[in-house]
Design an enzyme around this catalytic site. Structure first.
Site, PDB file in Angstrom:
ATOM      1  CB  THR A 149      37.971  39.208  39.991  1.00  0.00           C
ATOM      2  OG1 THR A 149      38.529  38.208  40.721  1.00  0.00           O
ATOM      3  CG2 THR A 149      38.478  39.325  38.615  1.00  0.00           C
ATOM      4  CE  LYS A 180      40.655  47.540  34.421  1.00  0.00           C
ATOM      5  NZ  LYS A 180      40.238  46.834  35.929  1.00  0.00           N
ATOM      6  N   GLY A 193      41.841  50.176  47.593  1.00  0.00           N
ATOM      7  CA  GLY A 193      41.388  48.752  47.959  1.00  0.00           C
ATOM      8  C   GLY A 193      40.433  49.016  49.244  1.00  0.00           C
ATOM      9  CG  ASP A 232      36.794  46.181  36.023  1.00  0.00           C
ATOM     10  OD1 ASP A 232      37.484  47.106  35.575  1.00  0.00           O
ATOM     11  OD2 ASP A 232      36.800  45.029  35.765  1.00  0.00           O
TER      12      ASP A 232
END
Length: 322
Positions: A257, A49, A231, A261
């Site tokens: 994924t 991350k 999301g 970040d």
């Protein structure tokens, strides 16, 4: 139209966090408990991350310094090489002879992903090691930290930034309970819905009214701003008692994924550039919507020119959002 970005210098951002090699296995679906299923591919992708967010900030044009640790092995060497190629200053990344570089084992399907992390050298990023780079932190416009390193190191970095008057963003991921002493040091926290439900101690499925009330109560308790990432539904923040939501555009998803970040990197870039909170969040949601269209967390991080030229149905360009 969006005003032209005019900066005397690139915003200075320090990332204190993790560096991993991601072992990404793709499959049609997640295996059930005790089940073995065939996968379609495996990729070795630089991640973590902290490293993802550092690359994301650098791609946008920030002056980025990363504080972290890798092992003296092939994975570590590759991670450092790729970060330098992306424009990240790696001088504050320790190379340890007695620890392996951290890894993340990722199972990826068309709609979702699951991750197992082995910290490796990341577990050796102690508060003392972070303290060695206090001068780097105090010269930053923004500090960005996450939770894939020891909590003592997270707290130390936030404390050093607070003492120097440097703005801070805490991305509380992966989800875990955090002591009040750490939470009180962050100017912004950026949890997803699962992470915020755990922090605020409510049931994630409790409904919209519950998390909206939790946002308002949280800001009164900690005097900090919460960016709730949702999301495909974008992100939300409470400002002056009013809920502001930045909707995410509909896109064809390739890989989720590194979306969180990417959002954190772009949000941090906006704040470090002197932008207001809402404008920074609009940039962040737009950047994340671009990142999920490409495979790989770091490879998916967009440049500012890519964001500015992005065109979605119903809008001429990002200038309509910023």
């Amino acid at each position: 139209m969006m005003e032209q970005i005019s900066l005397r210098r690139a915003p200075r951002i320090v990332i204190v966090g993790s560096l991993n090699m991601d072992l990404v296995v793709s499959a049609e679906r997640m295996p059930r408990i005790g089940e073995t299923i065939p996968g379609s591919s495996i990729h070795y992708v630089a991640g973590g991350k902290g490293a993802n967010q550092a690359v994301g900030c650098a791609r946008l044009g920030a002056d980025v310094q990363m504080v972290g640790a890798v092992g003296n092995d092939v994975f570590g060497q590759r991670i450092l090489s790729e970060m330098r190629q992306s424009g990240v200053n790696t001088d504050a990344i320790a190379i340890l002879d007695d620890k392996a570089t951290g890894i993340a084992a990722i199972t990826r399907t068309l709609d979702d992903n699951s991750i197992i992390i082995v910290p490796g050298a990341n577990a050796e990023l102690t508060a003392e090691r972070v303290r060695q780079y206090w001068s780097v932190i105090e010269q930053a416009d923004l500090l960005l930290v996450q939770l894939e390193i020891p909590l003592d190191a997270v707290k130390e970095a936030l404390q050093l930034a607070r003492e120097a008057g440097v703005a801070t963003v805490l991305n509380p991921a992966p989800a875990q309970q955090l002591p009040t002493a750490i939470l009180q040091l962050a100017d912004y926290i950026t949890p997803n819905e699962t992470e915020f439900a755990q922090l605020a101690e409510y049931a994630e499925a409790a409904g919209e009214n519950v998390w909206i009330a939790a946002l308002a109560a949280w800001e009164k308790t900690f005097a900090q701003k919460v960016v709730l990432t949702r999301g495909k539904q974008g992100a939300a923040i409470m400002l002056n008692g009013q809920l502001h939501t930045v909707q995410a555009p509909l896109v064809e998803v390739v890989d989720t994924t590194g979306a969180g970040d990417c959002l954190n990197a772009a949000f941090g870039f906006g704040l470090a550039s002197g932008w207001d909170t809402v404008k920074s969040l609009r940039l962040a949601v737009k950047a994340a919507s671009i990142s999920v269209r490409r495979f790989g967390a770091q490879a998916g991080m967009p440049t500012m020119s890519e964001i500015e030229s992005a065109v979605d149905e119903g809008e001429s360009s990002i200038t309509s959002l910023l």
